[in-house]
Design an enzyme around this catalytic site. Structure first.
Site, PDB file in Angstrom:
ATOM      1  N   GLU A 255     -88.662  -7.305 -12.591  1.00 49.16           N
ATOM      2  CA  GLU A 255     -89.791  -6.130 -12.540  1.00 49.16           C
ATOM      3  C   GLU A 255     -90.918  -6.700 -13.053  1.00 49.16           C
ATOM      4  O   GLU A 255     -91.306  -6.902 -14.087  1.00 49.16           O
ATOM      5  CB  GLU A 255     -89.129  -5.157 -13.490  1.00 49.16           C
ATOM      6  CG  GLU A 255     -89.588  -3.779 -13.260  1.00 49.16           C
ATOM      7  CD  GLU A 255     -90.708  -3.302 -14.061  1.00 49.16           C
ATOM      8  OE1 GLU A 255     -91.727  -3.552 -13.554  1.00 49.16           O
ATOM      9  OE2 GLU A 255     -90.447  -2.992 -15.131  1.00 49.16           O
ATOM     10  N   CYS A 289     -96.745  -1.168 -16.052  1.00 48.15           N
ATOM     11  CA  CYS A 289     -96.570  -1.828 -15.021  1.00 48.15           C
ATOM     12  C   CYS A 289     -96.897  -0.729 -13.758  1.00 48.15           C
ATOM     13  O   CYS A 289     -97.301  -1.057 -12.754  1.00 48.15           O
ATOM     14  CB  CYS A 289     -95.296  -2.643 -14.578  1.00 48.15           C
ATOM     15  SG  CYS A 289     -94.799  -3.642 -15.737  1.00 48.15           S
TER      16      CYS A 289
HETATM   17  C1  SIN Z   1     -92.844  -0.668 -17.183  1.00 41.06           C
HETATM   18  O1  SIN Z   1     -94.153  -0.856 -17.679  1.00 41.06           O
HETATM   19  O2  SIN Z   1     -92.658  -1.886 -16.750  1.00 41.06           O
HETATM   20  C2  SIN Z   1     -91.931   0.291 -17.372  1.00 41.06           C
HETATM   21  C3  SIN Z   1     -92.646   1.599 -17.167  1.00 41.06           C
HETATM   22  C4  SIN Z   1     -91.458   2.673 -16.887  1.00 41.06           C
HETATM   23  O3  SIN Z   1     -90.423   2.316 -17.047  1.00 41.06           O
HETATM   24  O4  SIN Z   1     -92.047   3.924 -16.693  1.00 41.06           O
END
Ligand code: SIN
Length: 480
Positions: A255, A289
């Site tokens: 991820e 992310c």
């Molecule tokens: C992430 O920033 O990788 C996760 C964000 C989320 O689970 O909403």
């Protein structure tokens, strides 16, 4: 460390094979809001990590032999304990990561929900019986746990990024070795304490805290006893880890980074779009992310949207996440501030206009809005990971689709429109793993979280998330 209702939740040693493991060395964990020390944590070595891997290997046969119901009942106890201790766990997140308490409380609910989800989902790891070309044979498909799973997780969600991997692994019947970020180890260790109380057997869930990220990453990606490696973090590091996994042909889930477009058409509900932009952009001070990275706004409504966004941004209250009024916390450290500030200043030099914000002090970066941005400026071309909203004006659907897709990343995208046909067209043509239509917050345990292109591979959460921790076995029965 601020007082916790249950001080037992503050642990400072790695949790290996059901024990709190002594290590010689110690390192400091800082509170990003104040840059002061929160705790000294014992610094596990790669030898300690090897012990955890051996423990996970040892625990695998009995954990995978349990029925999905037996595993679920232990996992649901773990879930209940996390919810029972939600306020302490949230406080630990805010202290070591910085996000406002309300967001930390939300993260515990979100993180725990993966444990509940996969406790149940493990019961639905259905196989198949496939009609065969010859009548004397039968083709069966069964799903089995992949084996020992190792994870490396980031500091931005110190709880949820672990649970959405560990819960899927445990629900599938795998055992787990977690290497959380050394910036936020306390949340992971508190979780391990609760796993212990819930009765998760020794060796099934291990948390190894150490500052040797490269050495530990190498072992976790190359160790022959680890069947699967799962990572959340930058694309750059992810690529390196994928290549390390090649030597033992591990199953991988990645991820990785994002560069989310947030598109507002001239037929959208502008107030809803502004609220969506605030939620998706400034959540966790822009350090997710899936945070929107580029705000594409149709020329007809750009002035109205921008003015409303600025008004709303000015209502954000920046401060220590422990203060109840705070809605925008600090960033994780000085390096993060520097990265964001460089992107802002370089883009201003290239012609972007600073509408609000742009200043920083300590680990705090003001909520910032830039206009006159183009897709090739650093603030739009790179993942910002900070509280800066760059606005790019567009004129039509084809143009915005081309611009939105013009990135190596493909994690999340957002689109605000009330045109039904456009909802479908955008959903299908945006080259991203997740699309929010008239919605700025898309994450939940029932949904498959993950990206395409260089944003990664694999899905977390949902019924698809379990498959990433299972292998498919085909059994051919002959002589019928
Ligand atoms: C992430 O920033 O990788 C996760 C964000 C989320 O689970 O909403």
């Amino acid at each position: 460390m601020q007082s916790l209702i249950n001080p037992q939740l503050l642990k400072t040693k790695s949790y290996i094979n059901g024990q709190w493991h002594n290590s010689q060395d110690k390192f400091e964990v800082l509170n990003p809001a104040t840059n002061t020390m929160l705790a000294e944590v014992e610094n596990a070595t790669t030898d300690d990590l090897e012990i955890a891997i051996a423990a996970a290997k040892n625990a695998l046969p009995s954990w995978s032999a349990k029925s999905a119901n037996e595993r679920a009942s232990l996992m649901l106890k773990w879930f209940d304990l996390m919810m029972e201790h939600q306020s302490d766990l949230a406080k630990i997140i805010t202290l070591e990561q910085g996000k406002p308490l309300a967001e930390s409380t939300g993260e515990i609910g979100y993180g725990a929900a993966f444990i509940e989800w996969f406790a149940h989902e493990g019961k639905r790891a259905y196989g198949d019986i496939i009609p065969t070309p010859s009548s004397d044979k039968r083709v069966l498909v069964i799903k089995q746990p992949v084996g020992v799973v190792a994870s490396v997780t980031p500091w931005n969600f110190p709880n949820a990024m672990i649970t959405r991997k560990a819960a899927a692994a445990l629900g599938a019947g795998c055992t787990f070795v977690s290497r959380p970020s050394e910036k936020t180890p306390l949340s992971a260790l508190a979780m391990a304490h609760l796993a212990d109380l819930a009765g998760i057997p020794d060796g099934v869930f291990n948390v190894v805290i150490g500052t040797d990220a490269i050495g530990m990453g190498k072992i976790l990606t190359e160790h022959p006893d680890i069947a699967k490696f799962t990572f959340t973090g930058s694309t750059q590091v992810g690529k390196k880890l994928i290549s390390q996994c090649a030597s033992s042909v591990k199953k991988v889930s990645m991820e990785l980074g994002g560069n989310a477009p947030f598109i507002v058409f001239n037929d959208a509900d502008i107030d809803a779009a502004v609220e969506g932009a605030i939620a998706s952009k400034y959540r966790n001070s822009g350090q997710t992310c899936v945070c929107s990275n580029r705000l594409f706004v149709h020329r007809d409504i750009s002035e109205q949207f921008t003015q409303k966004l600025i008004q709303r941004v000015k209502l954000l209250k920046q401060g220590n996440g422990l203060d109840k009024e705070t809605t925008l916390g600090p960033m994780i450290d000085e390096r993060a501030i520097e990265n964001v500030h460089n992107l802002v200043t370089q883009s201003i030099k290239m012609g972007a206009t600073l509408l609000t914000g742009g200043k920083h002090s300590g680990n705090y970066y003001q909520a910032t809005v830039l206009s006159n941005v183009t897709n090739d400026m650093p603030i739009a071309a790179q993942e910002i990971f900070g509280p800066v909203a760059p606005i790019i004006i567009f004129d039509d659907e084809d143009e915005v689709l081309r611009l939105a897709n013009d990135t190596q990343y493909g994690l999340a995208a957002y689109c605000y429109t009330n045109n039904f046909g456009r909802v479908w067209r955008m959903s299908e043509k945006l080259e991203f793993g997740m699309v929010g239509i008239n919605e700025g917050i898309i994450s939940n345990p029932a949904a498959p979280f993950g990206g395409v292109k260089q944003s990664g591979t694999g899905r977390e959460g949902s019924k698809y998330g379990l498959d990433d921790y299972m292998q498919i076995k085909y059994v051919c029965i002959g002589g019928i």
